[in-house]
Design a protein around this motif. Structure first.
Motif, mmCIF file in Angstrom:
data_model
loop_
_atom_site.group_PDB
_atom_site.id
_atom_site.type_symbol
_atom_site.label_atom_id
_atom_site.label_comp_id
_atom_site.label_asym_id
_atom_site.label_seq_id
_atom_site.Cartn_x
_atom_site.Cartn_y
_atom_site.Cartn_z
ATOM 1 N N GLY A 101 0.678 -1.233 -0.088
ATOM 2 C CA GLY A 101 0.001 0.181 -0.002
ATOM 3 C C GLY A 101 0.889 1.192 0.014
ATOM 4 O O GLY A 101 1.805 1.226 -0.662
ATOM 5 N N ASP A 102 0.557 2.412 0.807
ATOM 6 C CA ASP A 102 1.138 3.388 0.894
ATOM 7 C C ASP A 102 2.191 3.375 1.859
ATOM 8 O O ASP A 102 3.077 4.421 2.225
ATOM 9 N N ALA A 103 2.492 2.279 2.701
ATOM 10 C CA ALA A 103 3.377 2.330 3.620
ATOM 11 C C ALA A 103 4.896 2.652 3.094
ATOM 12 O O ALA A 103 5.773 3.133 3.869
ATOM 13 N N VAL A 104 5.002 1.743 1.976
ATOM 14 C CA VAL A 104 6.300 2.370 1.229
ATOM 15 C C VAL A 104 6.191 2.536 -0.249
ATOM 16 O O VAL A 104 5.436 1.663 -0.717
ATOM 17 N N LYS A 105 6.894 3.385 -0.635
ATOM 18 C CA LYS A 105 6.847 3.909 -2.101
ATOM 19 C C LYS A 105 7.704 2.789 -2.801
ATOM 20 O O LYS A 105 8.771 2.497 -2.797
ATOM 21 N N MET A 106 6.865 1.780 -3.768
ATOM 22 C CA MET A 106 7.550 0.744 -4.406
ATOM 23 C C MET A 106 7.727 1.244 -5.749
ATOM 24 O O MET A 106 7.044 1.758 -6.573
ATOM 25 N N VAL A 107 9.006 1.242 -6.224
ATOM 26 C CA VAL A 107 9.442 1.592 -7.622
ATOM 27 C C VAL A 107 9.706 0.140 -8.303
ATOM 28 O O VAL A 107 10.347 -0.780 -7.928
ATOM 29 N N PRO A 108 9.176 0.165 -9.657
ATOM 30 C CA PRO A 108 9.296 -1.082 -10.626
ATOM 31 C C PRO A 108 10.843 -0.779 -11.159
ATOM 32 O O PRO A 108 11.589 -0.118 -11.337
ATOM 33 N N ALA A 109 11.179 -1.928 -11.641
ATOM 34 C CA ALA A 109 12.377 -2.361 -12.500
ATOM 35 C C ALA A 109 12.163 -2.936 -13.966
ATOM 36 O O ALA A 109 11.471 -3.846 -13.923
ATOM 37 N N TRP A 110 12.841 -2.208 -14.584
ATOM 38 C CA TRP A 110 12.867 -2.391 -16.191
ATOM 39 C C TRP A 110 14.182 -2.843 -16.582
ATOM 40 O O TRP A 110 15.066 -2.352 -16.281
ATOM 41 N N HIS A 111 14.290 -4.084 -17.355
ATOM 42 C CA HIS A 111 15.525 -4.625 -17.840
ATOM 43 C C HIS A 111 15.814 -4.394 -19.285
ATOM 44 O O HIS A 111 15.075 -4.435 -19.995
ATOM 45 N N LEU A 112 16.973 -3.752 -19.472
ATOM 46 C CA LEU A 112 17.510 -3.552 -20.712
ATOM 47 C C LEU A 112 17.157 -4.957 -21.604
ATOM 48 O O LEU A 112 17.374 -6.071 -21.253
ATOM 49 N N VAL A 129 11.397 4.897 -12.225
ATOM 50 C CA VAL A 129 11.793 3.421 -12.767
ATOM 51 C C VAL A 129 13.131 3.272 -12.500
ATOM 52 O O VAL A 129 14.093 3.878 -12.842
ATOM 53 N N CYS A 130 13.626 2.078 -12.339
ATOM 54 C CA CYS A 130 14.983 1.482 -12.256
ATOM 55 C C CYS A 130 15.144 0.867 -13.573
ATOM 56 O O CYS A 130 14.175 -0.018 -13.830
ATOM 57 N N ILE A 131 16.347 1.000 -13.963
ATOM 58 C CA ILE A 131 16.746 0.043 -15.061
ATOM 59 C C ILE A 131 17.816 -1.055 -14.758
ATOM 60 O O ILE A 131 18.858 -0.701 -14.272
ATOM 61 N N GLY A 132 17.505 -2.104 -14.977
ATOM 62 C CA GLY A 132 18.483 -3.345 -14.666
ATOM 63 C C GLY A 132 19.040 -3.958 -15.989
ATOM 64 O O GLY A 132 18.488 -3.609 -16.941
ATOM 65 N N GLY A 133 19.674 -5.187 -15.654
ATOM 66 C CA GLY A 133 19.991 -5.828 -16.994
ATOM 67 C C GLY A 133 21.113 -5.365 -17.789
ATOM 68 O O GLY A 133 21.433 -5.563 -18.959
ATOM 69 N N ALA A 134 22.172 -4.674 -17.099
ATOM 70 C CA ALA A 134 23.141 -4.189 -17.548
ATOM 71 C C ALA A 134 24.295 -5.123 -17.635
ATOM 72 O O ALA A 134 25.405 -4.741 -18.611
ATOM 73 N N HIS A 163 16.715 5.501 -12.587
ATOM 74 C CA HIS A 163 18.153 5.003 -12.045
ATOM 75 C C HIS A 163 18.470 3.795 -12.601
ATOM 76 O O HIS A 163 17.939 2.937 -12.569
ATOM 77 N N GLY A 164 19.764 3.831 -13.006
ATOM 78 C CA GLY A 164 20.580 2.700 -13.473
ATOM 79 C C GLY A 164 21.162 1.698 -12.576
ATOM 80 O O GLY A 164 22.088 2.181 -11.962
ATOM 81 N N LEU A 165 20.769 0.456 -12.284
ATOM 82 C CA LEU A 165 21.189 -0.523 -11.341
ATOM 83 C C LEU A 165 22.608 -0.832 -11.939
ATOM 84 O O LEU A 165 22.685 -1.408 -12.916
#
Length: 177
Positions: A101-112, A129-134, A163-165
């Protein structure tokens, strides 16, 4: 003007205090306490890459329980992404949003390598959005830069920050917001 934007670059805003990114794979409650004592923004990574690389299994429920137990100290957390499966990552993110819910801001991750349409969908729904898969691009920095710059062009249409992971090369750090 930065090279990846035709209309100019968005303003890059730095936080007004230090940030600490902690992986749930290495969670340490004493580090959480230090962040609280020193007024540090605490960012939590699900640890999906670390657990997948080590052959361990991720306990999604335990992760969400831990986030809820520490919600007062967390600035935001990454949803549990499934490397190589953007559908499963989406399901996990939607589940986390419902569960936390609203307790923690959840950020999705998208992969290259995932569909750009999926990134566009995420950007339409989230301001970050975070970017992974580098990792597969480790020996191809030009390809990594091109793919990441394209992701920034998509995100810019929605005003979404990225944000690039694990992306620490100078060209990425200094060439992209």
């Amino acid at each position: 003007m930065l090279p990846f934007f035709s209309e100019g670059a968005p303003e890059v805003g730095w936080p007004d205090r230090p940030r600490y990114l902690m992986s749930y794979a290495y969670v340490d409650d004493s580090q959480v306490e230090l962040c609280v004592q020193h007024g540090v923004d605490l960012i939590i990574d699900s640890g999906a890459f670390t657990t997948a690389s080590s052959g361990k299994q991720m306990d999604h429920e335990a992760y969400l329980d831990w986030l809820l137990a520490n919600a007062d100290h967390i600035t935001f957390a990454l949803s549990y992404d499934v490397i190589g499966d953007h559908h499963a990552s989406r399901v996990n993110h939607e589940y986390a949003l419902k569960r936390v819910g609203d307790a923690v801001k959840m950020v999705p991750a998208w992969h290259l390598g995932s569909p750009m349409e999926e990134l566009a969908r995420m950007c339409a729904e989230s301001d970050f959005v975070c970017i992974g898969g580098a990792v597969p691009f480790a020996k191809a920095p030009d390809s990594l830069y091109r793919a990441t710059a394209e992701a920034h062009r998509v995100a810019a249409r929605y005003g979404t920050k990225l944000h690039g992971l694990g992306m620490t090369g100078n060209r990425i750090l200094h060439g992209l917001p």
